[in-house]
Design a protein around this motif. Structure first.
Motif, PDB file in Angstrom:
ATOM      1  N   VAL A  82      11.195 -13.337  -9.745  1.00  0.00           N
ATOM      2  CA  VAL A  82      10.475 -12.864  -8.781  1.00  0.00           C
ATOM      3  C   VAL A  82      10.898 -12.066  -8.148  1.00  0.00           C
ATOM      4  CG1 VAL A  82      11.182 -14.566  -7.306  1.00  0.00           C
ATOM      5  CG2 VAL A  82       8.906 -13.977  -6.513  1.00  0.00           C
ATOM      6  N   LYS A 141      14.517 -20.625  -2.904  1.00  0.00           N
ATOM      7  CA  LYS A 141      13.288 -20.885  -2.807  1.00  0.00           C
ATOM      8  C   LYS A 141      14.689 -22.190  -4.049  1.00  0.00           C
ATOM      9  CE  LYS A 141      11.763 -19.785  -7.037  1.00  0.00           C
ATOM     10  NZ  LYS A 141      10.664 -19.290  -8.019  1.00  0.00           N
ATOM     11  N   VAL A 174       9.986 -20.910  -0.353  1.00  0.00           N
ATOM     12  CA  VAL A 174       8.706 -20.761  -1.483  1.00  0.00           C
ATOM     13  C   VAL A 174       9.039 -22.755  -1.734  1.00  0.00           C
ATOM     14  CG1 VAL A 174       8.480 -20.170  -4.010  1.00  0.00           C
ATOM     15  CG2 VAL A 174       9.198 -18.758  -2.463  1.00  0.00           C
ATOM     16  N   ASP A 208       5.672 -18.917  -5.705  1.00  0.00           N
ATOM     17  CA  ASP A 208       5.794 -18.098  -5.864  1.00  0.00           C
ATOM     18  C   ASP A 208       5.156 -16.766  -6.614  1.00  0.00           C
ATOM     19  OD1 ASP A 208       7.513 -18.513  -7.301  1.00  0.00           O
ATOM     20  OD2 ASP A 208       9.191 -17.730  -6.594  1.00  0.00           O
ATOM     21  N   SER A 233       1.779 -13.612  -6.905  1.00  0.00           N
ATOM     22  CA  SER A 233       3.057 -14.185  -6.152  1.00  0.00           C
ATOM     23  C   SER A 233       2.546 -13.587  -4.629  1.00  0.00           C
ATOM     24  CB  SER A 233       4.239 -12.784  -6.697  1.00  0.00           C
ATOM     25  OG  SER A 233       5.058 -13.477  -7.286  1.00  0.00           O
ATOM     26  N   LEU A 236       4.157 -14.944  -1.347  1.00  0.00           N
ATOM     27  CA  LEU A 236       5.489 -14.633  -1.002  1.00  0.00           C
ATOM     28  C   LEU A 236       5.288 -12.970  -0.254  1.00  0.00           C
ATOM     29  CD1 LEU A 236       8.132 -15.043  -1.277  1.00  0.00           C
ATOM     30  CD2 LEU A 236       8.161 -14.399  -3.639  1.00  0.00           C
TER      31      LEU A 236
END
Length: 283
Positions: A82, A141, A174, A208, A233, A236
């Motif tokens: 990500v 996260k 997240v 995410d 995503s 996020l």
């Protein structure tokens, strides 16, 4: 099955007087195991892995929080796909903002840069916290859960979140399936909930879009996992965009985060240990 086997293994190999784990949900699962109930083994939930980092720490100030964002960074040994999406988003929409991935393995590792993700001394933890205070906005996260995902979601601590809060860093969260982080946010039964204001919902997302993983088994029997993005995503990135653009939102994230971190301050964790040990010794 895995947790029951864990309980039987622990009890058969060790003469346990008590168990301390990070998450409330993990403690509840262990306490419910027949072998623990039958033998009366108490299980305590104490986020003990986060307290040392808060000692002698000067968090970011409100003035720092309100300044324009120039650095979005993550502090973890794990690379997450990500991050590439975050970098692309920042280049397109916030070219003045730099993205950085700071890995403790590069700070504390030996010649090969490896520390296996373990921060074990107060000096190491404080050094990480000092570096965290340089970040304007961070993303947290639960990562590194590729070998035992079900066990990890229940028991792996969310210390990155509390460390970021304690450093005064506005944090986009997240949640995923992380039980500890849900506890820290007050989303689980915590005996009446938190007295502090809730953490800003704009700064919390469920996923995410990069939760996929594929296992590979090698000739020597070892296994590795390839992590990939299998979803969107946008939630996020929207949360990150709001945090960058809105100083008042960052101030709320900063304020509530500092208040939440106080729940796991060193003196409070020490008191929790004292009560746990007193309970065990009173049998």
């Amino acid at each position: 099955g895995g947790l029951s086997a864990l309980g039987l293994s622990l009890r058969s190999e060790l003469d346990l007087d008590g168990v301390i784990v990070e998450s409330r949900a993990g403690a509840a699962l262990l306490a419910a195991l027949p072998v623990f109930r039958r033998r009366g083994v108490p299980v305590f939930s104490i986020p003990h892995g986060v307290a040392l980092a808060q000692a002698s720490l000067s968090p970011r100030s409100e003035d720092q929080t309100l300044r324009p964002v120039r650095l979005v960074a993550v502090h973890t040994t794990h690379w997450d796909p990500v991050y590439a999406r975050v970098e692309e988003f920042l280049r397109e929409h916030h070219p003045e903002v730099r993205f950085a991935h700071w890995s403790p393995s590069k700070i504390f590792g030996g010649p090969d840069g490896s520390v296996s993700g373990r921060m074990i001394s107060p000096a190491q933890l404080r050094r990480v916290q000092v570096q965290l205070t340089e970040i304007d906005v961070t993303i947290v996260k639960q990562s590194g859960c590729l070998s035992e995902p079900d066990f990890c979601r229940q028991f792996k601590p969310g210390q990155r979140l509390i460390n970021a809060w304690a450093a005064g860093v506005p944090t986009v969260i997240v949640l995923g399936d992380s039980s500890p982080m849900r506890s820290y946010l007050g989303e689980e039964d915590l005996g009446g909930g938190f007295e502090e204001p809730p953490y800003p919902p704009k700064a919390v997302v469920g996923s995410d879009g990069c939760d996929g993983n594929t296992w590979h088994t090698h000739e020597n029997g070892s296994q590795t996992a390839e992590v990939f993005c299998d979803g969107d995503s946008s939630r996020l990135l929207a949360a990150l965009d709001s945090a960058i653009r809105d100083p008042s939102l960052r101030r709320k994230m900063w304020s509530v985060g500092l208040q939440r971190a106080e729940r796991w301050a060193p003196e409070r964790v020490a008191e929790a240990y004292t009560l746990a040990f007193s309970d065990i010794l009173s049998w």
